[in-house]
Motif scaffolding. Structure first.
Motif, short mmCIF file in Angstrom:
data_model
loop_
_atom_site.label_atom_id
_atom_site.label_comp_id
_atom_site.label_asym_id
_atom_site.label_seq_id
_atom_site.Cartn_x
_atom_site.Cartn_y
_atom_site.Cartn_z
N GLN A 99 0.83 -1.20 0.00
CA GLN A 99 0.00 0.00 0.00
C GLN A 99 0.87 1.26 0.00
O GLN A 99 1.89 1.32 0.68
N LYS A 100 0.44 2.26 -0.76
CA LYS A 100 1.13 3.56 -0.76
C LYS A 100 0.60 4.43 0.37
O LYS A 100 -0.60 4.46 0.62
N LEU A 101 1.53 5.11 1.04
CA LEU A 101 1.18 6.04 2.11
C LEU A 101 1.93 7.34 1.89
O LEU A 101 3.01 7.35 1.29
N HIS A 102 1.37 8.42 2.39
CA HIS A 102 2.05 9.71 2.34
C HIS A 102 2.49 10.04 3.75
O HIS A 102 1.75 9.83 4.71
N GLY A 103 3.72 10.55 3.87
CA GLY A 103 4.22 10.88 5.19
C GLY A 103 5.25 11.98 5.15
O GLY A 103 5.57 12.52 4.09
N GLN A 104 5.77 12.30 6.34
CA GLN A 104 6.75 13.36 6.48
C GLN A 104 8.01 12.79 7.10
O GLN A 104 7.95 12.05 8.09
N VAL A 105 9.16 13.14 6.53
CA VAL A 105 10.45 12.71 7.06
C VAL A 105 10.66 13.37 8.42
O VAL A 105 10.56 14.58 8.55
N THR A 106 10.91 12.54 9.45
CA THR A 106 11.08 13.06 10.81
C THR A 106 12.53 13.00 11.29
O THR A 106 12.92 13.75 12.17
N LYS A 107 13.31 12.05 10.75
CA LYS A 107 14.68 11.90 11.22
C LYS A 107 15.53 11.24 10.15
O LYS A 107 15.09 10.29 9.51
N LEU A 108 16.76 11.76 9.99
CA LEU A 108 17.74 11.13 9.11
C LEU A 108 18.73 10.37 9.97
O LEU A 108 19.20 10.89 10.98
N VAL A 109 19.02 9.13 9.59
CA VAL A 109 20.01 8.31 10.29
C VAL A 109 20.94 7.74 9.22
O VAL A 109 20.60 7.73 8.04
N PRO A 110 22.13 7.28 9.59
CA PRO A 110 23.08 6.81 8.57
C PRO A 110 22.53 5.71 7.66
O PRO A 110 22.93 5.60 6.50
N PHE A 111 21.59 4.91 8.16
CA PHE A 111 21.08 3.78 7.38
C PHE A 111 19.72 4.05 6.72
O PHE A 111 19.13 3.17 6.12
N GLY A 112 19.21 5.30 6.81
CA GLY A 112 17.94 5.61 6.16
C GLY A 112 17.25 6.79 6.79
O GLY A 112 17.89 7.65 7.41
N VAL A 113 15.92 6.82 6.63
CA VAL A 113 15.13 7.92 7.20
C VAL A 113 13.88 7.35 7.86
O VAL A 113 13.36 6.32 7.44
N PHE A 114 13.40 8.05 8.88
CA PHE A 114 12.14 7.71 9.50
C PHE A 114 11.07 8.63 8.95
O PHE A 114 11.29 9.83 8.78
N VAL A 115 9.92 8.04 8.64
CA VAL A 115 8.81 8.77 8.04
C VAL A 115 7.57 8.57 8.91
O VAL A 115 7.20 7.43 9.22
N GLN A 116 6.94 9.68 9.30
CA GLN A 116 5.70 9.61 10.07
C GLN A 116 4.54 9.56 9.09
O GLN A 116 4.38 10.45 8.26
N VAL A 117 3.72 8.49 9.19
CA VAL A 117 2.60 8.30 8.26
C VAL A 117 1.24 8.49 8.93
O VAL A 117 0.22 8.54 8.24
N ALA A 118 1.25 8.61 10.25
CA ALA A 118 0.03 8.89 11.01
C ALA A 118 0.48 9.43 12.36
O ALA A 118 1.66 9.35 12.70
N ASP A 119 -0.45 9.94 13.12
CA ASP A 119 -0.11 10.51 14.42
C ASP A 119 0.54 9.46 15.30
O ASP A 119 -0.09 8.45 15.65
N GLY A 120 1.81 9.64 15.63
CA GLY A 120 2.52 8.70 16.49
C GLY A 120 2.97 7.43 15.81
O GLY A 120 3.48 6.52 16.45
N ILE A 121 2.81 7.34 14.50
CA ILE A 121 3.18 6.12 13.76
C ILE A 121 4.29 6.47 12.76
O ILE A 121 4.08 7.26 11.84
N GLU A 122 5.47 5.86 12.96
CA GLU A 122 6.60 6.07 12.07
C GLU A 122 7.12 4.75 11.56
O GLU A 122 6.93 3.71 12.18
N GLY A 123 7.81 4.82 10.43
CA GLY A 123 8.45 3.64 9.88
C GLY A 123 9.76 4.05 9.24
O GLY A 123 10.04 5.23 9.04
N LEU A 124 10.58 3.06 8.91
CA LEU A 124 11.90 3.28 8.35
C LEU A 124 11.92 3.04 6.85
O LEU A 124 11.40 2.03 6.37
#
Length: 95
Positions: free
Chosen positions: A20-45
């Motif tokens: 499934q496609k989701l829209h989100g906002q980049v919240t953190k950059l780390v050496p191995f990727g980025v974390f993206v918030q896709v819902a309130d309190g829900i993030e993924g890598l």
């Protein structure tokens, strides 16, 4: 009291599926990727290899904190409360 409340991660996981496609906002950059918030309190890598079609040394080469991006769900780990995304799979521009 908290145990009687529904787990927001599990509820979110019930509403999405791998692929499934989701829209989100980049919240953190780390050496191995980025974390993206896709819902309130829900993030993924988004792992570094899934950020772009060309190899990257750093995620800041393609995204910055605050950027809005589209991702595809690649993994839902209910036990560890983790989501994995791909930015590459969300776009067919470079296939």
């Amino acid at each position: 009291m908290k145990a009687t409340q529904p787990d927001p991660f599990q509820a979110f996981a019930d509403s999405i599926a791998v692929g499934q496609k989701l829209h989100g906002q980049v919240t953190k950059l780390v050496p191995f990727g980025v974390f993206v918030q896709v819902a309130d309190g829900i993030e993924g890598l988004v792992h570094l290899r899934e950020l772009a079609w060309t190899p990257l040394e750093t995620p800041s080469a393609v995204v910055q904190v605050g950027d809005k991006i589209t991702v595809v769900v690649t993994e839902i780990d209910r036990e560890r409360h983790r989501l994995a995304f791909s930015r590459r799979q969300s776009s067919s521009d470079h296939r």
